[in-house]
Motif scaffolding. Sequence first.
Motif, PDB file in Angstrom:
ATOM      1  N   CYS A 113       0.860  -1.180   0.000  1.00  0.00           N
ATOM      2  CA  CYS A 113       0.000   0.000   0.000  1.00  0.00           C
ATOM      3  C   CYS A 113       0.899   1.234   0.000  1.00  0.00           C
ATOM      4  N   GLU A 114       0.593   2.186  -0.867  1.00  0.00           N
ATOM      5  CA  GLU A 114       1.453   3.379  -0.945  1.00  0.00           C
ATOM      6  C   GLU A 114       1.367   4.232   0.322  1.00  0.00           C
ATOM      7  N   LEU A 115       0.180   4.284   0.920  1.00  0.00           N
ATOM      8  CA  LEU A 115       0.020   5.071   2.145  1.00  0.00           C
ATOM      9  C   LEU A 115       0.837   4.446   3.279  1.00  0.00           C
ATOM     10  N   GLN A 116       0.748   3.113   3.374  1.00  0.00           N
ATOM     11  CA  GLN A 116       1.490   2.388   4.404  1.00  0.00           C
ATOM     12  C   GLN A 116       3.006   2.577   4.214  1.00  0.00           C
ATOM     13  N   THR A 117       3.453   2.428   2.964  1.00  0.00           N
ATOM     14  CA  THR A 117       4.881   2.574   2.670  1.00  0.00           C
ATOM     15  C   THR A 117       5.369   3.971   3.034  1.00  0.00           C
ATOM     16  N   LEU A 118       4.578   4.986   2.657  1.00  0.00           N
ATOM     17  CA  LEU A 118       4.963   6.361   2.969  1.00  0.00           C
ATOM     18  C   LEU A 118       5.020   6.571   4.476  1.00  0.00           C
ATOM     19  N   GLY A 119       4.051   5.995   5.182  1.00  0.00           N
ATOM     20  CA  GLY A 119       4.039   6.098   6.639  1.00  0.00           C
ATOM     21  C   GLY A 119       5.325   5.541   7.227  1.00  0.00           C
ATOM     22  N   GLN A 120       5.731   4.380   6.691  1.00  0.00           N
ATOM     23  CA  GLN A 120       6.974   3.770   7.186  1.00  0.00           C
ATOM     24  C   GLN A 120       8.174   4.642   6.839  1.00  0.00           C
ATOM     25  N   GLN A 121       8.218   5.131   5.601  1.00  0.00           N
ATOM     26  CA  GLN A 121       9.350   5.968   5.171  1.00  0.00           C
ATOM     27  C   GLN A 121       9.475   7.239   5.984  1.00  0.00           C
TER      28      GLN A 121
END
Lengths: 237, 552
Positions: A113-121
């Motif tokens: 998920c792009e939102l999840q990935t961005l959150g992690q980043q």
Amino acid sequence: MSTGAEVKTLIIDGHEVSARAGQTILEVAREHNIDIPTLCHLDGLSDVGACRLCVVEIKGNNKLFPACVTTVFEGMEVTTVTERLQKHRKTILELLFAERNHICSVCVSNGHCELQTLGQQQGVTHVPLPYRNPELPVDASHERFTLDHNRCILCTRCVRVCAEIEGAHIWDVMGRGIDSMIISDLHQPWGESACTRCGKCVQVCPTGALFDKSKVGADHPKYPEFLPWLNLMREAQ
Amino acid sequence: MTFEELEQIAEAVRAENAKFDHEINVCMGTGCLSQHSDKLRDELTKAVSAAGKKAFVRRTGCMGLCAAGPLVLVDPEEILYQHVKASDAEAVAASLGGEPIAALQCDLREHFDQQVHVVLENSGHIDPEKIDDYIARDGYQALVKALTEMSPNDVIQQITESGLRGRGGGGYPTGLKWGTVAKAGGDLKYVICNGDEGDPGAFMDRSVLESDPQRVLEGMSIAAYAVGASKGYVYVRAEYPLAVARFTNCLRDARRRGLLGNNICNTPFNFDVEIRLGAGAFVCGEETALIASIEGKRGQPKPRPPYPAVSGLWGKPTLINNVETFANIAPIIRKGGKWFAGMGSERSKGTKVFALTGKITNTGLVEVPMGIKLRDIIEGIGGGVPDGHTFKAVQTGGPSGGCLPAELLDIGVSYDALVKVGAMMGSGGMIVMDDTSCMVNVARFFIEFCMTESCGKCIPCRAGTAQMHTLLTRICNGSGTMADLDLLVDLCATVKETSLCGLGQTAPNPVLSTLKYFRNEYIDHIVHKRCPAGVCNIDTSAAAQNPLEVLA
């Protein structure tokens, strides 16, 4: 005056780079492997500058500029990572996580998920804002796909891909402000709409809001990269 | 149309008026109409003929002092009557030529004498539905002068020289904007008049459109000539039915007189105007959203650049100005840019119309030169706070502006001075608050406005204002904590710096300004669980509970 494309030189994060006139900061940065986080931007679609994650600083101006819609100029000095920018990006992601019901553990897009990935980043470890926990419907009326409003971040990629690439324009936004909702046709169930069932919206959706019914659990990778390729093939014709 | 023809029309109007000994002007702006001034006019007409007086009863636009409506002005004696009821008609008619009625007379020299009327010079003196009345007061002289004696560049020069800045709130130099559109390429250009006045407590644009619509149209025509446009749109809120009706009428009259349409004044200049109704979205006052709305699309802003001056309505170069900006154009062309630049402060020239509302004695419309002290507007012209209460704050600029405390009343009103103290000029709403207002609650009201009026496109404004509203509600009902206050301040910064359009970028201003000047009220709510003004309903039992925690 030269007949070819005019070349601009600028500095992004201390690197001297060259660009064609009319290119956006984001395009130039990505060409030079400088990563700027984005969410509403997708290669192959028009830009709306809505998610504000790609804001950058330009030397000599105290304002912040969205990299996806700001074109380069000669001698521009861009900074993409500062404490101020990181703080805003994190807050924007927190606002998104608190806005609707994003529960990764039960989402089909968990892990891609792009939102999840961005959150992690961006280091979103927790959300200090009060969760809004709205009660939102799920539209499963379509024979192949499902729309789960709980996971929608209103990036309008689906709206744009349907209008600009597929040419059907069955998606649009209804309502205002925090009550905005993605709707199909004139707020009819997706299954009864004029949908062409091409599935482009599902592929470009950055979260698990639009997903394929045949995919189970968290096994739902998406392939938005098809879009620039499709545009290229169309242009070649 | 030539100067001679204009003079003929004006002469005819003067000859008609000279047949009467008295002129009775009845205010029929929205404020007075809501108190049945239409009935009053009918009664006055009857009473005058019954009394056998040679008097002419005229419907006019707003006279400004809405608090004292319905207003009646008797000329040439210049007697102003306030709170006139239909039953007073006979008494008014009988007093003509004799002693004025003391009980009805409004004696507010202080209110009127400190004002300088440029935009409102005709308001209350002409019938807004009669183009000839407007022409009799120098109307359309400026358009004829521009078309027959000046080049488009001369017009822009005059506007630049006048130092006029956009009256919609941003304060962008009007001459510069016109120059940009004039230089833009393309044979099709548009002029748009922004009449989407949505700030709570503001009614300047509505009053100008209702009281003197021809002046706005003349300003638009001159602008169209200067920038090379042939088509104009007036974007008015559908909530302003009277303004829409009077402007529709104004367009028809101007077409009949040959002041709108093809070959205006026997020159190659063509210009026509259409009205577009707004559905009441505050964000449609933002220029790119307004353009989208005229195009029939969802009213939401687009990133700029490209600016409308380059690519606006249907991708063509477009000039957008506010109603009040256009209303300033005709006098500038008539009297010259230097005359206008002679009024006001150093960087804010001319006059500004303000709508005074809230806890103030003389609610209504005032026009003052720029640079006047806030104190003079509120305590002098406005008559101060009524009922023995004390002044607490004045909110300028609507939801985008800020609340200024009594200590700042001595600053001069100008674009830059207001921005410096955390407020803004806005379109000119001025809401006065006394000691019965809770500033936290006021901030919450404005954030609620911004939240419901957000278009929902960009995340900081859509979700940020909603979160700010939640946090402010907590503080208001006593369940807020100091951590909530810190969170609120952080959110303000993100919403202010990262939002897409002006609505989002300025939405935190009411919170930031109240936090700056009335922080103690926030602390009272959070720490002492009390509302100093006694407005907020603080539930102590709810305050004792911890706010609900949800784990991600």
